[in-house]
Design an enzyme around this catalytic site. Structure first.
Site, PDB file in Angstrom:
ATOM      1  N   SER A  20       0.831  -1.206   0.000  1.00  0.00           N
ATOM      2  CA  SER A  20       0.000   0.000   0.000  1.00  0.00           C
ATOM      3  C   SER A  20       0.868   1.259   0.000  1.00  0.00           C
ATOM      4  CB  SER A  20      -0.867  -0.033   1.259  1.00  0.00           C
ATOM      5  OG  SER A  20      -1.696   1.094   1.301  1.00  0.00           O
ATOM      6  N   LYS A  48      -3.676   1.881  -1.842  1.00  0.00           N
ATOM      7  CA  LYS A  48      -3.422   2.925  -0.857  1.00  0.00           C
ATOM      8  C   LYS A  48      -4.596   2.883   0.125  1.00  0.00           C
ATOM      9  CE  LYS A  48      -1.651   6.775   0.689  1.00  0.00           C
ATOM     10  NZ  LYS A  48      -0.585   6.549   1.633  1.00  0.00           N
ATOM     11  N   CYS A 138      -0.757   2.619  10.453  1.00  0.00           N
ATOM     12  CA  CYS A 138      -0.350   3.893   9.848  1.00  0.00           C
ATOM     13  C   CYS A 138       0.145   4.843  10.941  1.00  0.00           C
ATOM     14  CB  CYS A 138      -1.533   4.523   9.113  1.00  0.00           C
ATOM     15  SG  CYS A 138      -1.170   6.191   8.565  1.00  0.00           S
ATOM     16  N   ILE A 206       6.048  -5.340   7.764  1.00  0.00           N
ATOM     17  CA  ILE A 206       5.683  -4.299   8.704  1.00  0.00           C
ATOM     18  C   ILE A 206       5.264  -3.026   7.953  1.00  0.00           C
ATOM     19  CG2 ILE A 206       7.206  -5.033  10.575  1.00  0.00           C
ATOM     20  CD1 ILE A 206       9.285  -2.972   9.587  1.00  0.00           C
ATOM     21  N   ASN A 207       4.640  -2.111   8.667  1.00  0.00           N
ATOM     22  CA  ASN A 207       4.449  -0.763   8.144  1.00  0.00           C
ATOM     23  C   ASN A 207       5.711   0.039   8.483  1.00  0.00           C
ATOM     24  OD1 ASN A 207       3.261   1.768   7.325  1.00  0.00           O
ATOM     25  ND2 ASN A 207       1.261   0.878   7.723  1.00  0.00           N
ATOM     26  N   THR A 208       5.688   1.320   8.248  1.00  0.00           N
ATOM     27  CA  THR A 208       6.895   2.134   8.464  1.00  0.00           C
ATOM     28  C   THR A 208       7.265   2.233   9.947  1.00  0.00           C
ATOM     29  OG1 THR A 208       5.443   4.045   8.393  1.00  0.00           O
ATOM     30  CG2 THR A 208       6.651   3.536   6.387  1.00  0.00           C
ATOM     31  N   GLY A 238      12.055   1.919   3.521  1.00  0.00           N
ATOM     32  CA  GLY A 238      13.261   1.638   2.735  1.00  0.00           C
ATOM     33  C   GLY A 238      14.267   0.792   3.496  1.00  0.00           C
ATOM     34  N   GLY A 265       9.157  -4.349   4.084  1.00  0.00           N
ATOM     35  CA  GLY A 265      10.046  -3.432   4.794  1.00  0.00           C
ATOM     36  C   GLY A 265      11.439  -3.427   4.196  1.00  0.00           C
TER      37      GLY A 265
HETATM   38  C1  LIG Z   1       4.857   7.210   0.761  1.00  0.00           C
HETATM   39  C2  LIG Z   1       4.327   6.025   1.482  1.00  0.00           C
HETATM   40  C3  LIG Z   1       2.966   5.838   1.612  1.00  0.00           C
HETATM   41  C4  LIG Z   1       2.471   4.737   2.313  1.00  0.00           C
HETATM   42  N1  LIG Z   1       1.130   4.580   2.432  1.00  0.00           N
HETATM   43  C5  LIG Z   1       0.646   3.506   3.091  1.00  0.00           C
HETATM   44  C6  LIG Z   1      -0.750   3.320   3.238  1.00  0.00           C
HETATM   45  O1  LIG Z   1      -1.562   4.113   2.776  1.00  0.00           O
HETATM   46  N2  LIG Z   1      -1.172   2.208   3.901  1.00  0.00           N
HETATM   47  C7  LIG Z   1      -0.314   1.287   4.440  1.00  0.00           C
HETATM   48  O2  LIG Z   1      -0.759   0.280   5.009  1.00  0.00           O
HETATM   49  N3  LIG Z   1       1.014   1.435   4.308  1.00  0.00           N
HETATM   50  C8  LIG Z   1       1.504   2.529   3.661  1.00  0.00           C
HETATM   51  N4  LIG Z   1       2.858   2.686   3.534  1.00  0.00           N
HETATM   52  C9  LIG Z   1       3.758   1.680   4.120  1.00  0.00           C
HETATM   53  C10 LIG Z   1       4.263   0.684   3.060  1.00  0.00           C
HETATM   54  O3  LIG Z   1       3.212  -0.050   2.492  1.00  0.00           O
HETATM   55  C11 LIG Z   1       5.283  -0.284   3.684  1.00  0.00           C
HETATM   56  O4  LIG Z   1       4.660  -1.028   4.692  1.00  0.00           O
HETATM   57  C12 LIG Z   1       6.490   0.425   4.287  1.00  0.00           C
HETATM   58  O5  LIG Z   1       6.830   1.576   3.554  1.00  0.00           O
HETATM   59  C13 LIG Z   1       7.709  -0.485   4.337  1.00  0.00           C
HETATM   60  O6  LIG Z   1       7.995  -1.029   3.089  1.00  0.00           O
HETATM   61  P1  LIG Z   1       9.049  -0.392   2.027  1.00  0.00           P
HETATM   62  O7  LIG Z   1      10.337  -0.221   2.751  1.00  0.00           O
HETATM   63  O8  LIG Z   1       9.073  -1.356   0.895  1.00  0.00           O
HETATM   64  O9  LIG Z   1       8.475   0.939   1.637  1.00  0.00           O
HETATM   65  C14 LIG Z   1       3.364   3.801   2.867  1.00  0.00           C
HETATM   66  C15 LIG Z   1       4.742   3.993   2.733  1.00  0.00           C
HETATM   67  C16 LIG Z   1       5.239   5.099   2.065  1.00  0.00           C
HETATM   68  C17 LIG Z   1       6.718   5.282   1.952  1.00  0.00           C
END
Ligand SMILES: Cc1cc2nc3c(=O)[nH]c(=O)nc-3n(C[C@H](O)[C@H](O)[C@H](O)COP(=O)(O)O)c2cc1C
Ligand code: SF4
Ligand code: SF4
Length: 401
Positions: A20, A48, A138, A206-208, A238, A265
């Protein structure tokens, strides 16, 4: 060789899912890009997150620093999709096109009350979602969520309420429900058990990670401040967060081996993805790397996994799922007496291991005319010399008796 995989009962053409984020907003992206997404070997997408509250933007809302340029970001604004009336039509159409290309679609939702959670889930199901992903993670500061125990990430602070809300949502829809968990908690397995008790079919982790990506030392402002100079303490994504994601996926897989996991993640390369699978993920989600590089990164990651699978003669993704878990322990295991050895063929005599051991470890490396040599009697096998060596010239091995 096919890397087909499973996602809560659906067949995926590949274990790669677009997590997402901004790449999966239905209004601007999803419908338009489905063909490209599928061509680039993505098996599924998570939209999203939809949220019924007002959409507060921090402008700009994406930040990085030179150290993380092109790899990691701080996401400072909620910038969620509002589930307006028009959105139903757009979502339906995006899902219809996705299905015509074989793409599996999870719709991510977040709400502030039980009624809102249930109603969003039902709408997503009615619009054709294959899976509902509950965004319990979130970290964006949204007023209605910050003050509300039933909202998104706030909900995660009360695991018993998580179970209650989850079970109401699960009961209200027929399609599988997954929960996306936050890393910003002391024990993710408590949340994992809570959502499992609520009846979810899978977990996304995980989420961020909540953080401050940096501070501008000249202006003394956080590197993520908006045009008004304010900064939310929100989520980092990232490669910087990959070690956290790997550990939490392993925690969940060890505690609840039956629950399907989407590992997310910091995945940037094929080996990052394989690491998550080796630690128990069934498939993987990627967000930041897609935002930085476009959908084409899927094909590169896919072909890397394909080579890996062939090289190891695995028959499927599931044949190496969790293979590293038995070696992940929470307490240290007693090891036989060992010491470092310097390989003279590889050593370029830079002296870094000498300084590190001399000043930061056990002073076990001697400078001899023939080169550097480890005294096994003094060496505590801490591994610092191996860590600092730029040429991979040090290894730690069991002492000869
Ligand atoms: C710009 C941005 C927007 C994001 N929006 C959402 C969101 O709307 N819902 C959600 O569950 N996670 C959201 N995330 C989290 C990502 O889905 C993911 O869990 C997190 O960024 C870790 O993965 P990555 O390192 O591949 O980005 C968002 C991340 C980023 C960077
Ligand atoms: S393993 Fe530790 S103690 Fe041994 S040589 Fe290297 S830095 Fe020194
Ligand atoms: S750090 Fe590595 S290359 Fe440098 S002196 Fe030590 S063993 Fe040799």
């Amino acid at each position: 060789m096919s890397l087909s995989s499973k996602w809560l009962g659906y067949k995926l053409q590949s274990p790669l899912i677009i997590a997402s984020g901004q790449n999966t907003t239905t209004g601007s992206n999803l419908g338009k890009w489905v063909e490209t997404i599928v061509e680039n070997k993505w098996g599924g997408v998570v939209t999203k997150t939809y949220f019924p509250g007002s959409d507060v933007y921090s402008i700009p809302y994406l930040w990085t620093t030179s150290q993380y340029k092109n790899v990691a970001m701080q996401n400072c604004g909620p910038n969620l999709q509002q589930f307006s009336r028009g959105e139903d039509r757009r979502l339906k159409e995006s899902i219809r096109i996705s299905h015509s290309y074989g793409l599996v679609v999870a719709v991510s939702i977040m709400a502030s009350s039980v009624d809102e959670w249930v109603s969003l889930a039902k709408r997503a199901e009615a619009d054709g979602a294959d899976i509902i992903e509950l965004n319990y993670s979130c970290p964006a500061a949204i007023n209605s969520i910050e003050t509300n125990k039933l909202g998104g990430y706030q909900l995660s602070k009360t695991p018993d309420i998580v179970t209650e809300v989850t079970s109401k949502i699960v009961e209200a829809v027929k399609i599988p429900v997954a929960a996306k968990l936050t890393p910003n908690t002391s024990d993710i397995t408590v949340l994992a058990r809570a959502v499992l008790s609520g009846g979810v079919s899978g977990i996304t982790a995980i989420n961020t990670v909540q953080g401050i990506i940096g501070v501008d030392v000249e202006t003394a402002r956080p590197a993520c401040s908006d045009v008004l100079g304010n900064a939310f303490k929100t989520g980092i994504s990232g490669p910087a967060i990959k070690p956290v994601g790997l550990r939490l996926v392993a925690d969940i897989a060890q505690a609840l081996p039956e629950i399907p996991i989407t590992g997310v993640g910091g995945i940037n390369t094929w080996s990052d993805a394989v690491e998550y699978i080796l630690l128990g993920a069934d498939n993987v989600g990627i967000c930041t790397a897609v935002m930085h590089n476009g959908f084409g990164i899927g094909k590169k990651i896919y072909s890397g996994i394909e080579d890996y699978v062939k090289r190891h003669k695995y028959r499927s993704i599931s044949s190496f799922k969790g293979k590293a878990l038995e070696h992940v322990t929470s307490v240290s295991v007693e090891c036989p007496k060992s010491s470092a050895v310097i390989d003279p063929e590889k050593c370029v005599n830079c002296g870094r291991c000498y300084t590190a051991c001399h000043e930061g470890a056990y002073d076990a490396i001697r400078k001899l005319k023939s080169g550097l040599k480890v005294n096994p009697k003094k060496c505590a096998a801490c591994g610092l010399c191996k860590v600092v060596c730029p040429n991979n010239a040090v290894y730690v091995t069991v002492n000869a008796v």
